[in-house]
Design a protein around this motif. Structure first.
Motif, PDB file in Angstrom:
ATOM      1  N   TYR A  73       0.831  -1.206   0.000  1.00  0.00           N
ATOM      2  CA  TYR A  73       0.000   0.000   0.000  1.00  0.00           C
ATOM      3  C   TYR A  73       0.866   1.255   0.000  1.00  0.00           C
ATOM      4  O   TYR A  73       0.612   2.216  -0.747  1.00  0.00           O
ATOM      5  CB  TYR A  73      -0.926  -0.009   1.222  1.00  0.00           C
ATOM      6  N   GLY A  74       1.900   1.257   0.862  1.00  0.00           N
ATOM      7  CA  GLY A  74       2.752   2.433   0.957  1.00  0.00           C
ATOM      8  C   GLY A  74       3.505   2.712  -0.331  1.00  0.00           C
ATOM      9  O   GLY A  74       3.738   3.870  -0.698  1.00  0.00           O
ATOM     10  N   GLY A  75       3.903   1.623  -1.045  1.00  0.00           N
ATOM     11  CA  GLY A  75       4.610   1.835  -2.301  1.00  0.00           C
ATOM     12  C   GLY A  75       3.742   2.534  -3.333  1.00  0.00           C
ATOM     13  O   GLY A  75       4.201   3.465  -4.027  1.00  0.00           O
ATOM     14  N   VAL A  76       2.486   2.111  -3.432  1.00  0.00           N
ATOM     15  CA  VAL A  76       1.581   2.744  -4.398  1.00  0.00           C
ATOM     16  C   VAL A  76       1.215   4.152  -3.954  1.00  0.00           C
ATOM     17  O   VAL A  76       1.292   5.126  -4.730  1.00  0.00           O
ATOM     18  CB  VAL A  76       0.326   1.877  -4.581  1.00  0.00           C
ATOM     19  N   ALA A  77       0.801   4.277  -2.666  1.00  0.00           N
ATOM     20  CA  ALA A  77       0.378   5.589  -2.173  1.00  0.00           C
ATOM     21  C   ALA A  77       1.553   6.568  -2.119  1.00  0.00           C
ATOM     22  O   ALA A  77       1.371   7.771  -2.342  1.00  0.00           O
ATOM     23  CB  ALA A  77      -0.249   5.435  -0.791  1.00  0.00           C
ATOM     24  N   GLY A  78       2.765   6.059  -1.821  1.00  0.00           N
ATOM     25  CA  GLY A  78       3.908   6.957  -1.745  1.00  0.00           C
ATOM     26  C   GLY A  78       4.245   7.583  -3.081  1.00  0.00           C
ATOM     27  O   GLY A  78       4.606   8.759  -3.154  1.00  0.00           O
ATOM     28  N   VAL A  79       4.131   6.801  -4.139  1.00  0.00           N
ATOM     29  CA  VAL A  79       4.397   7.348  -5.473  1.00  0.00           C
ATOM     30  C   VAL A  79       3.362   8.396  -5.846  1.00  0.00           C
ATOM     31  O   VAL A  79       3.677   9.425  -6.467  1.00  0.00           O
ATOM     32  CB  VAL A  79       4.422   6.206  -6.505  1.00  0.00           C
ATOM     33  N   PRO A  86       8.729   8.780  -1.594  1.00  0.00           N
ATOM     34  CA  PRO A  86       7.969   7.518  -1.634  1.00  0.00           C
ATOM     35  C   PRO A  86       8.623   6.375  -0.859  1.00  0.00           C
ATOM     36  O   PRO A  86       7.936   5.542  -0.273  1.00  0.00           O
ATOM     37  CB  PRO A  86       7.896   7.201  -3.130  1.00  0.00           C
ATOM     38  N   ILE A  87       9.958   6.349  -0.826  1.00  0.00           N
ATOM     39  CA  ILE A  87      10.620   5.255  -0.105  1.00  0.00           C
ATOM     40  C   ILE A  87      10.355   5.366   1.391  1.00  0.00           C
ATOM     41  O   ILE A  87      10.010   4.379   2.061  1.00  0.00           O
ATOM     42  CB  ILE A  87      12.127   5.245  -0.402  1.00  0.00           C
ATOM     43  N   LEU A  88      10.525   6.583   1.941  1.00  0.00           N
ATOM     44  CA  LEU A  88      10.260   6.785   3.371  1.00  0.00           C
ATOM     45  C   LEU A  88       8.797   6.505   3.704  1.00  0.00           C
ATOM     46  O   LEU A  88       8.480   5.916   4.747  1.00  0.00           O
ATOM     47  CB  LEU A  88      10.636   8.218   3.772  1.00  0.00           C
ATOM     48  N   PHE A  89       7.899   6.935   2.810  1.00  0.00           N
ATOM     49  CA  PHE A  89       6.473   6.709   3.030  1.00  0.00           C
ATOM     50  C   PHE A  89       6.166   5.216   3.041  1.00  0.00           C
ATOM     51  O   PHE A  89       5.389   4.724   3.861  1.00  0.00           O
ATOM     52  CB  PHE A  89       5.673   7.412   1.927  1.00  0.00           C
ATOM     53  N   THR A  90       6.806   4.479   2.139  1.00  0.00           N
ATOM     54  CA  THR A  90       6.576   3.036   2.060  1.00  0.00           C
ATOM     55  C   THR A  90       7.056   2.336   3.316  1.00  0.00           C
ATOM     56  O   THR A  90       6.363   1.485   3.886  1.00  0.00           O
ATOM     57  CB  THR A  90       7.301   2.460   0.830  1.00  0.00           C
ATOM     58  N   VAL A  91       8.268   2.671   3.781  1.00  0.00           N
ATOM     59  CA  VAL A  91       8.815   2.053   4.986  1.00  0.00           C
ATOM     60  C   VAL A  91       7.943   2.384   6.197  1.00  0.00           C
ATOM     61  O   VAL A  91       7.659   1.519   7.042  1.00  0.00           O
ATOM     62  CB  VAL A  91      10.270   2.511   5.212  1.00  0.00           C
ATOM     63  N   ALA A  92       7.524   3.653   6.307  1.00  0.00           N
ATOM     64  CA  ALA A  92       6.690   4.071   7.439  1.00  0.00           C
ATOM     65  C   ALA A  92       5.361   3.328   7.438  1.00  0.00           C
ATOM     66  O   ALA A  92       4.868   2.893   8.492  1.00  0.00           O
ATOM     67  CB  ALA A  92       6.461   5.581   7.396  1.00  0.00           C
TER      68      ALA A  92
END
Length: 220
Positions: free
Chosen positions: A33-39, A45-51
């Motif tokens: 989810y974070g990978g898609v939403a982060g982009v 996007p990387i920080l958003f995905t990890v978080a």
């Protein structure tokens, strides 16, 4: 009411290991989810995905550990309502704790309310799906048993239909007629026995009227 004896000590292994597995699964979902939403939404996007992965993992593991602890402590033999209560309470505790930890004190109450609803509705949905699955399994088992019975019946009917077979296939009507014939033969034999008994009784009465003679012995 006395509760059943529980194992000595707190079953940390039985609670923590499943909780970690649930946390890993929910964390992987959070990463997707974070990978898609982060982009789409974030400048990093990387920080958003990890978080997102960490947050979802914390939600899943905390919820499952809290739910398992409630069930172990208060519901040793949980019913469906008990599991629903445990999931609701665990959802509220998880939402308030993780919401306050990751998003600040302002999110404690909203997180508690939202995840309380999520816990209750999620458990209720799971119970409905589980009941439907159980009914389907029972229906499939019954259909399989009936299919085996029909296949076995067709097999014996095929064997009975062969010329060299000593067996004879009987319909329900033929079998009923055969039982009626046997019943009639038994009733006829009973009637003959009753007639013989009456004849012997008559002979005995006549011999008693003639003193000096012994009544005839019944023939075998």
């Amino acid at each position: 009411m006395e509760q059943p004896n529980k194992p000595y000590g707190f079953p940390a292994r039985e609670i923590l290991i499943p909780a970690l597995k649930v946390g890993a699964l929910s964390g992987a979902t959070g990463l997707l989810y974070g990978g898609v939403a982060g982009v789409l939404r974030s400048a990093h996007p990387i920080l958003f995905t990890v978080a997102a992965g960490i947050q979802w993992s914390a939600l899943g593991s905390t919820f499952w550990a809290t739910r398992a602890t409630i069930l172990y402590t208060y519901y040793p033999n949980p019913s469906q309502n008990d599991r629903r209560t445990a999931s609701t309470l665990a959802g509220g505790v998880t939402g308030g704790t993780i919401g306050g930890l990751f998003r600040g004190p302002r999110n404690v109450i909203p997180g508690t309310i939202m995840f309380t609803l999520f816990g209750y509705l999620g458990q209720k949905m799971y119970d409905a799906l589980d009941a439907r699955h159980s009914e389907q399994v029972a229906s499939d088992a019954l259909a399989a048993a009936e299919g085996k019975t029909r296949a076995r019946r067709r097999f014996w009917e095929t064997i009975a239909g062969m010329k060299w077979s000593p067996l004879t296939a009987l319909s329900d009507e033929d079998y009923g007629n055969m039982l009626k014939e046997k019943l009639l033969r038994v009733e006829a034999e009973i009637a003959l026995v009753d007639e013989e008994v009456e004849r012997l009784r008559g002979e005995e009465r006549r011999m008693k009227e003639r003193p000096g003679k012994e009544p005839p012995k019944p023939t075998t």
